[in-house]
Design a protein around this motif. Structure first.
Motif, PDB file in Angstrom:
ATOM      1  N   GLU A  43       0.742  -1.182   0.183  1.00  0.00           N
ATOM      2  CA  GLU A  43      -0.053   0.055   0.267  1.00  0.00           C
ATOM      3  C   GLU A  43       0.814   1.209  -0.140  1.00  0.00           C
ATOM      4  OE1 GLU A  43      -3.250  -2.144  -0.783  1.00  0.00           O
ATOM      5  OE2 GLU A  43      -3.422   0.272  -0.468  1.00  0.00           O
ATOM      6  N   LEU A  44       1.926   1.187   0.846  1.00  0.00           N
ATOM      7  CA  LEU A  44       2.929   2.477   0.714  1.00  0.00           C
ATOM      8  C   LEU A  44       3.406   2.469  -0.551  1.00  0.00           C
ATOM      9  CD1 LEU A  44       4.693   2.210   4.258  1.00  0.00           C
ATOM     10  CD2 LEU A  44       3.022   3.760   3.610  1.00  0.00           C
ATOM     11  N   HIS A  45       4.109   1.592  -1.094  1.00  0.00           N
ATOM     12  CA  HIS A  45       4.986   1.953  -2.326  1.00  0.00           C
ATOM     13  C   HIS A  45       4.023   2.248  -3.590  1.00  0.00           C
ATOM     14  CE1 HIS A  45       8.418   0.809  -4.843  1.00  0.00           C
ATOM     15  NE2 HIS A  45       7.524   0.243  -5.822  1.00  0.00           N
ATOM     16  N   HIS A  46       2.897   1.937  -3.619  1.00  0.00           N
ATOM     17  CA  HIS A  46       1.976   2.413  -4.765  1.00  0.00           C
ATOM     18  C   HIS A  46       1.031   3.458  -4.347  1.00  0.00           C
ATOM     19  CE1 HIS A  46       2.446  -1.980  -5.341  1.00  0.00           C
ATOM     20  NE2 HIS A  46       2.717  -1.485  -6.794  1.00  0.00           N
ATOM     21  N   SER A  47       1.537   4.148  -3.091  1.00  0.00           N
ATOM     22  CA  SER A  47       0.678   5.487  -3.041  1.00  0.00           C
ATOM     23  C   SER A  47       1.553   6.890  -3.250  1.00  0.00           C
ATOM     24  CB  SER A  47       0.438   5.385  -1.345  1.00  0.00           C
ATOM     25  OG  SER A  47       1.515   5.505  -0.462  1.00  0.00           O
ATOM     26  N   ASP A  48       2.686   6.706  -3.743  1.00  0.00           N
ATOM     27  CA  ASP A  48       3.473   7.885  -3.721  1.00  0.00           C
ATOM     28  C   ASP A  48       4.592   7.718  -4.811  1.00  0.00           C
ATOM     29  OD1 ASP A  48       4.069  10.122  -0.956  1.00  0.00           O
ATOM     30  OD2 ASP A  48       5.029  10.041  -3.096  1.00  0.00           O
ATOM     31  N   ASP A  49       4.627   8.688  -5.769  1.00  0.00           N
ATOM     32  CA  ASP A  49       5.949   8.598  -6.594  1.00  0.00           C
ATOM     33  C   ASP A  49       7.088   8.608  -5.972  1.00  0.00           C
ATOM     34  OD1 ASP A  49       3.926  10.272  -9.191  1.00  0.00           O
ATOM     35  OD2 ASP A  49       3.754   8.085  -8.278  1.00  0.00           O
ATOM     36  N   ARG A  50       7.523   9.212  -4.565  1.00  0.00           N
ATOM     37  CA  ARG A  50       8.768   9.331  -4.208  1.00  0.00           C
ATOM     38  C   ARG A  50       9.259   7.983  -3.829  1.00  0.00           C
ATOM     39  NH1 ARG A  50       7.521  12.592   0.873  1.00  0.00           N
ATOM     40  NH2 ARG A  50       5.459  11.387   1.071  1.00  0.00           N
ATOM     41  N   PHE A  51       8.415   7.085  -3.361  1.00  0.00           N
ATOM     42  CA  PHE A  51       8.802   5.587  -3.142  1.00  0.00           C
ATOM     43  C   PHE A  51       9.371   4.859  -4.086  1.00  0.00           C
ATOM     44  CE2 PHE A  51       7.062   7.635   0.646  1.00  0.00           C
ATOM     45  CZ  PHE A  51       6.069   7.208   1.105  1.00  0.00           C
ATOM     46  N   ASP A  52      10.494   4.665  -4.285  1.00  0.00           N
ATOM     47  CA  ASP A  52      11.193   3.657  -5.284  1.00  0.00           C
ATOM     48  C   ASP A  52      11.466   2.515  -4.741  1.00  0.00           C
ATOM     49  OD1 ASP A  52      11.255   5.609  -7.863  1.00  0.00           O
ATOM     50  OD2 ASP A  52      12.363   6.671  -6.189  1.00  0.00           O
TER      51      ASP A  52
END
Ligand code: SME
Length: 157
Positions: A32-41
């Motif tokens: 959920e975190l990974h797909h919630s924000d473009d900053r998270f690679d």
């Protein structure tokens, strides 16, 4: 555009309600975190599997190093100190472990059990410099505390 945090928090709490299994919780949060924000690679967990040793857990993104001793990297620093590590420039962090050459900044949050011992860390990498701030850290610290509360009491039982 990042998902509004309240919406993300609501999704994660709804998806993890009543769950106490560590891997099930970590896999759901990483997704959920990974797909919630473009900053998270790269978004994932390292678990304490032996004294002074972190082993990779559920994650999203490219390859992650399998083991990290407490005396190495940003993850090691978080596990060793029990303190959140907010790194604006990984090149400037002594001993940073580059699992991906593209990483520019990083946020690592330790997870504490009911006795205050660190049992895992959440590691988020970004290809953007200085991608994270203290609001990100505080919000995620509180969310992790809420989600793992049931797990902590299950660990103690
Ligand atoms: N960069 C981390 C290692 C894990 S990778 O980012 C997935 C560190 O320095 O501890």
């Amino acid at each position: 555009m990042p998902l509004p945090f309240d919406e993300l928090r609501g999704r994660i709490l709804a998806l993890t309600e009543g769950e106490t299994d560590e891997i099930a919780l970590m896999a759901t949060i990483a997704c959920e975190l990974h797909h919630s924000d473009d900053r998270f690679d790269w978004t994932g967990f390292y678990r304490v599997t032996a004294p002074g040793l972190l082993k990779i857990g559920p994650y999203q993104g490219g390859h992650g190093c399998l083991t990290i001793p407490f005396d190495r990297g940003v993850c090691g620093a978080a596990a060793r100190s029990g303190e959140t590590q907010l790194v604006a420039d990984v090149e400037a962090f002594p001993g940073h472990i580059a699992c991906a050459a593209s990483t520019r900044s990083e946020l690592v949050i330790p997870l504490h059990d009911a006795d205050g011992r660190v049992f895992a860390v959440l590691d988020i990498d970004s290809d953007q410099p200085d991608a994270f701030d203290h609001t990100d850290a505080e919000r995620l610290e509180t969310l992790l505390g809420t989600v793992f509360a049931g797990h902590q009491s299950a660990r103690r039982a």
